[in-house]
Write an enzyme that holds these catalytic residues in place. Structure first.
Site, PDB file in Angstrom:
ATOM      1  N   ASN A 121       0.781  -1.348   0.058  1.00  0.00           N
ATOM      2  CA  ASN A 121       0.087   0.190  -0.180  1.00  0.00           C
ATOM      3  C   ASN A 121       0.856   1.146   0.020  1.00  0.00           C
ATOM      4  O   ASN A 121       0.327   2.176   0.165  1.00  0.00           O
ATOM      5  CB  ASN A 121      -1.074   0.048   1.234  1.00  0.00           C
ATOM      6  N   VAL A 128       0.979   6.751  -0.508  1.00  0.00           N
ATOM      7  CA  VAL A 128       0.372   6.017   0.437  1.00  0.00           C
ATOM      8  C   VAL A 128      -0.976   5.852  -0.014  1.00  0.00           C
ATOM      9  O   VAL A 128      -1.767   6.628  -0.257  1.00  0.00           O
ATOM     10  CB  VAL A 128       0.194   6.708   1.993  1.00  0.00           C
ATOM     11  N   CYS A 129      -1.436   4.562  -0.128  1.00  0.00           N
ATOM     12  CA  CYS A 129      -2.543   4.322  -0.508  1.00  0.00           C
ATOM     13  C   CYS A 129      -3.563   3.944   0.806  1.00  0.00           C
ATOM     14  O   CYS A 129      -3.509   2.891   1.376  1.00  0.00           O
ATOM     15  CB  CYS A 129      -2.731   2.928  -1.491  1.00  0.00           C
ATOM     16  N   LEU A 130      -4.042   5.181   1.087  1.00  0.00           N
ATOM     17  CA  LEU A 130      -5.123   4.956   2.402  1.00  0.00           C
ATOM     18  C   LEU A 130      -6.401   5.888   1.914  1.00  0.00           C
ATOM     19  O   LEU A 130      -6.378   6.952   1.706  1.00  0.00           O
ATOM     20  CB  LEU A 130      -4.295   5.775   3.726  1.00  0.00           C
ATOM     21  N   ASP A 161      -5.977  -3.288  -2.507  1.00  0.00           N
ATOM     22  CA  ASP A 161      -6.136  -1.782  -2.961  1.00  0.00           C
ATOM     23  C   ASP A 161      -4.688  -1.491  -2.932  1.00  0.00           C
ATOM     24  O   ASP A 161      -4.068  -0.396  -2.338  1.00  0.00           O
ATOM     25  CB  ASP A 161      -6.873  -0.935  -2.143  1.00  0.00           C
TER      26      ASP A 161
END
Length: 200
Positions: A121, A128-130, A161
């Site tokens: 992620n 950052v994938c949040l 994701d």
């Protein structure tokens, strides 16, 4: 009986400018501050005021600390250091930079991972994938929520994701190999074509 004359004040040939009391008050404050050797007080934006409140109410987990590289006067730019105490990333030290815009909390903070990490992620550029930093951000959320989310990425990396697709595939298909890759990256070494600096 002579006609009465009304009193008329003499006409000022140069009309006077209206005095702006607030401006004078502000100038007096600045003059007093500079006479006392202090920098003039800068007006804070709504975003700064809200961020000040968020930071004063932070409830950091024991794995997390905060620092202000530019000093406490620059609240809009700070770093969060996460040292996971469980999971694949236990023993590592990961630094995240936060850039908060004056339109906060209407816009989420910009968060980057300054530590190169092998993670599904977080890509190799530190993005950052949040979800709460993107489409799920709401003004009721705060810095504490983001820090909690970042901690969760280290205890529960998500292969559904991903930003680093390669790491996500390994996590999904071969968790043991994923664990070995994380340890190699944290110790300082190559995973595939990519070199990672020691962070453990």
């Amino acid at each position: 009986m002579p006609a009465r004359r009304c009193y008329r004040p003499p006409v000022d040939p140069q009309p006077r400018k209206m005095i702006n009391l607030f401006k004078i008050k502000g100038q007096k404050k600045e003059e007093a501050a500079s006479a006392a050797g202090k920098a003039p007080v800068k007006k804070q934006s709504a975003g700064e005021l809200r961020l000040h409140k968020d930071i004063s109410e932070l409830n950091l987990p024991k794995t997390t600390s905060i620092s202000f590289p530019n000093g406490k006067d620059d609240l809009m730019n700070f770093e969060i250091i996460i040292r996971p105490d469980e999971g694949y990333y236990m023993g590592g030290t990961f630094v995240f930079s936060f850039q908060v815009s004056p339109s906060y909390p209407h816009d989420p903070p910009k968060v980057k991972c300054k530590t190169k990490v092998y993670h599904p992620n977080i890509d190799l550029e530190g993005n950052v994938c949040l979800n709460i930093l993107r489409e799920d951000w709401k003004p009721v959320l705060n810095i504490n929520t983001v820090i909690y989310g970042l901690n969760l990425l280290f205890t529960q990396p998500n292969d559904e994701d991903p930003l680093n697709h390669e790491a996500a595939v390994v996590l999904r298909d071969n968790p043991k190999m994923f664990e070995a890759n994380v340890k190699r990256a944290m110790a300082g070494g190559y995973v595939g074509q990519h070199y990672f600096q020691r962070c453990a």
